[in-house]
Design a protein around this motif. Sequence first.
Motif, PDB file in Angstrom:
ATOM      1  N   VAL A 104       0.747  -1.228  -0.192  1.00 48.32           N
ATOM      2  CA  VAL A 104      -0.041   0.067  -0.130  1.00 48.32           C
ATOM      3  C   VAL A 104       0.829   1.183  -0.077  1.00 48.32           C
ATOM      4  O   VAL A 104       1.960   1.270   0.883  1.00 48.32           O
ATOM      5  N   MET A 105       0.466   2.363  -0.823  1.00 52.12           N
ATOM      6  CA  MET A 105       1.028   3.548  -0.712  1.00 52.12           C
ATOM      7  C   MET A 105       0.201   4.435  -0.126  1.00 52.12           C
ATOM      8  O   MET A 105      -1.244   4.581  -0.663  1.00 52.12           O
ATOM      9  N   LEU A 106       0.430   5.263   1.131  1.00 49.58           N
ATOM     10  CA  LEU A 106      -0.700   5.959   1.653  1.00 49.58           C
ATOM     11  C   LEU A 106      -0.137   7.483   1.423  1.00 49.58           C
ATOM     12  O   LEU A 106       0.920   8.013   1.956  1.00 49.58           O
ATOM     13  N   VAL A 107      -0.872   8.560   0.867  1.00 56.40           N
ATOM     14  CA  VAL A 107      -0.554   9.789   0.605  1.00 56.40           C
ATOM     15  C   VAL A 107      -1.428  10.560   1.304  1.00 56.40           C
ATOM     16  O   VAL A 107      -2.515  10.835   1.152  1.00 56.40           O
ATOM     17  N   ASP A 108      -0.867  11.085   2.296  1.00 58.39           N
ATOM     18  CA  ASP A 108      -1.555  12.109   3.417  1.00 58.39           C
ATOM     19  C   ASP A 108      -0.716  12.933   4.156  1.00 58.39           C
ATOM     20  O   ASP A 108       0.279  12.496   4.464  1.00 58.39           O
TER      21      ASP A 108
ATOM     22  N   HIS B 114       0.274  -6.118   6.181  1.00 57.35           N
ATOM     23  CA  HIS B 114       0.381  -5.437   4.760  1.00 57.35           C
ATOM     24  C   HIS B 114       1.762  -4.553   4.828  1.00 57.35           C
ATOM     25  O   HIS B 114       2.155  -4.124   5.904  1.00 57.35           O
ATOM     26  N   THR B 115       2.281  -4.300   3.800  1.00 60.46           N
ATOM     27  CA  THR B 115       3.595  -3.426   3.495  1.00 60.46           C
ATOM     28  C   THR B 115       2.913  -2.163   3.427  1.00 60.46           C
ATOM     29  O   THR B 115       1.951  -1.807   2.346  1.00 60.46           O
ATOM     30  N   VAL B 116       3.400  -0.911   4.080  1.00 65.44           N
ATOM     31  CA  VAL B 116       2.609   0.295   3.795  1.00 65.44           C
ATOM     32  C   VAL B 116       4.080   1.186   3.708  1.00 65.44           C
ATOM     33  O   VAL B 116       4.964   1.197   4.773  1.00 65.44           O
ATOM     34  N   ASP B 117       3.855   2.055   2.680  1.00 64.02           N
ATOM     35  CA  ASP B 117       4.943   3.257   2.344  1.00 64.02           C
ATOM     36  C   ASP B 117       4.227   4.439   2.261  1.00 64.02           C
ATOM     37  O   ASP B 117       3.057   4.386   1.550  1.00 64.02           O
ATOM     38  N   THR B 118       4.783   5.594   2.923  1.00 64.09           N
ATOM     39  CA  THR B 118       3.979   6.741   2.786  1.00 64.09           C
ATOM     40  C   THR B 118       4.591   8.018   2.169  1.00 64.09           C
ATOM     41  O   THR B 118       5.687   7.942   2.121  1.00 64.09           O
ATOM     42  N   ALA B 119       3.542   8.770   1.914  1.00 68.63           N
ATOM     43  CA  ALA B 119       4.189  10.068   1.377  1.00 68.63           C
ATOM     44  C   ALA B 119       3.153  11.392   1.960  1.00 68.63           C
ATOM     45  O   ALA B 119       2.299  10.921   2.210  1.00 68.63           O
ATOM     46  N   VAL B 120       3.958  12.656   1.937  1.00 63.54           N
ATOM     47  CA  VAL B 120       3.167  13.687   2.354  1.00 63.54           C
ATOM     48  C   VAL B 120       2.660  14.553   1.492  1.00 63.54           C
ATOM     49  O   VAL B 120       1.801  15.245   1.620  1.00 63.54           O
ATOM     50  N   ASP B 121       3.027  14.468   0.163  1.00 64.44           N
ATOM     51  CA  ASP B 121       2.541  15.306  -0.739  1.00 64.44           C
ATOM     52  C   ASP B 121       2.831  14.610  -2.396  1.00 64.44           C
ATOM     53  O   ASP B 121       3.157  13.595  -2.565  1.00 64.44           O
ATOM     54  N   VAL B 122       2.102  15.418  -3.357  1.00 65.08           N
ATOM     55  CA  VAL B 122       2.264  14.813  -4.570  1.00 65.08           C
ATOM     56  C   VAL B 122       3.838  14.662  -5.221  1.00 65.08           C
ATOM     57  O   VAL B 122       3.915  13.562  -5.728  1.00 65.08           O
ATOM     58  N   ALA B 123       4.632  15.433  -4.802  1.00 67.45           N
ATOM     59  CA  ALA B 123       5.958  15.168  -5.263  1.00 67.45           C
ATOM     60  C   ALA B 123       6.630  13.880  -4.782  1.00 67.45           C
ATOM     61  O   ALA B 123       7.187  13.060  -5.430  1.00 67.45           O
ATOM     62  N   SER B 124       6.293  13.779  -3.626  1.00 64.19           N
ATOM     63  CA  SER B 124       7.026  12.590  -2.597  1.00 64.19           C
ATOM     64  C   SER B 124       6.351  11.314  -3.138  1.00 64.19           C
ATOM     65  O   SER B 124       6.741  10.166  -3.217  1.00 64.19           O
TER      66      SER B 124
ATOM     67  N   ARG C 139       5.070  10.846  -6.257  1.00 64.05           N
ATOM     68  CA  ARG C 139       5.530  10.354  -7.589  1.00 64.05           C
ATOM     69  C   ARG C 139       6.864   9.407  -7.507  1.00 64.05           C
ATOM     70  O   ARG C 139       6.753   8.611  -8.211  1.00 64.05           O
ATOM     71  N   LEU C 140       7.538  10.091  -6.795  1.00 65.39           N
ATOM     72  CA  LEU C 140       8.927   9.283  -6.316  1.00 65.39           C
ATOM     73  C   LEU C 140       8.598   7.908  -5.709  1.00 65.39           C
ATOM     74  O   LEU C 140       9.269   7.050  -6.272  1.00 65.39           O
ATOM     75  N   LEU C 141       7.658   7.845  -4.791  1.00 67.25           N
ATOM     76  CA  LEU C 141       7.438   6.543  -4.071  1.00 67.25           C
ATOM     77  C   LEU C 141       6.821   5.589  -5.110  1.00 67.25           C
ATOM     78  O   LEU C 141       7.015   4.517  -5.209  1.00 67.25           O
ATOM     79  N   ALA C 142       5.923   6.218  -5.967  1.00 62.98           N
ATOM     80  CA  ALA C 142       5.471   5.052  -6.884  1.00 62.98           C
ATOM     81  C   ALA C 142       6.276   4.645  -7.653  1.00 62.98           C
ATOM     82  O   ALA C 142       6.313   3.376  -8.429  1.00 62.98           O
ATOM     83  N   GLU C 143       7.283   5.444  -8.182  1.00 59.77           N
ATOM     84  CA  GLU C 143       8.351   5.028  -9.213  1.00 59.77           C
ATOM     85  C   GLU C 143       9.262   4.013  -8.592  1.00 59.77           C
ATOM     86  O   GLU C 143       9.639   3.080  -9.156  1.00 59.77           O
ATOM     87  N   ARG C 144       9.715   4.135  -7.443  1.00 54.00           N
ATOM     88  CA  ARG C 144      10.475   3.261  -6.398  1.00 54.00           C
ATOM     89  C   ARG C 144       9.935   2.156  -6.154  1.00 54.00           C
ATOM     90  O   ARG C 144      10.464   0.933  -6.323  1.00 54.00           O
ATOM     91  N   THR C 145       8.680   2.116  -5.714  1.00 54.05           N
ATOM     92  CA  THR C 145       8.130   0.799  -4.938  1.00 54.05           C
ATOM     93  C   THR C 145       7.017   0.263  -5.828  1.00 54.05           C
ATOM     94  O   THR C 145       6.577  -1.136  -5.557  1.00 54.05           O
ATOM     95  N   THR C 146       6.350   0.726  -6.847  1.00 50.13           N
ATOM     96  CA  THR C 146       5.002   0.292  -7.504  1.00 50.13           C
ATOM     97  C   THR C 146       4.357  -0.565  -6.657  1.00 50.13           C
ATOM     98  O   THR C 146       4.124  -1.750  -6.571  1.00 50.13           O
TER      99      THR C 146
END
Length: 221
Positions: free
Chosen positions: A3-7, A25-35, A37-44
């Motif tokens: 899971v990618m959680l963006v909040d 579950h595996t959870v990676d987080t991002a705090v904004d749109v820019a981070s 994008r990087l997370l989606a590219e790196r972790t899919t």
Amino acid sequence: MKVMLVDDDAEIRLGFTTALRRRGHTVDTAVDVASARLLAERTTPDVAIIDVMLPDGDGFSLCREIRTRWGFPTVMLTARDEDADVVVGLDAGADDYIAKPVSVAVLEARLRTVLRRSSRLTAEPLRVGSLELREDSAEALADGEALPLSATEFRLLHELALNDGHALSRSRLIDAVWAQSPPDTPRVVDTAIQRLRAKLTAANVSTPQLETIRGIGYRLR
């Protein structure tokens, strides 16, 4: 589930991340749109949970970008639950739209449903008993014969089949089947169920059975 959680709300990130990880579950987080994008590219990830209001943009635009660039399913999680916002989110390509607050159990169930639905678009048809449901063409077969279902009836049957053996409430079915045009009364679900049941009976479908669960809703098993 990955899971990618963006909040941008630290409390929400910590709460959902801790709870989902405890459930395996595996959870990676991002705090904004820019981070994100990087997370989606790196972790899919398998699926993304996205807040609508982000510091450097909006979740709707991010949802569109994910759909175009990476293609994994997205769930909008937000306090903005007005009809107009829901429509914008779904039009942006979101696979589900969930209003805060929501329990982790419900969130997890909705994520699983989104993943099952997404996988059916590229995988084998969904089979339950004598039924075969082809989501890409909205076609339902009973023992190889096409069933004369309307688009709404197909979506209703498909949602029940995705949750094979589990009772779904009227409100849950409305969220899944009538999300873009909610009915004025939940009795619309009962009417659609009656029509669907009649067509299954006319086609001599004995398995699965479409059951009414008093006080809860409906179940296919």
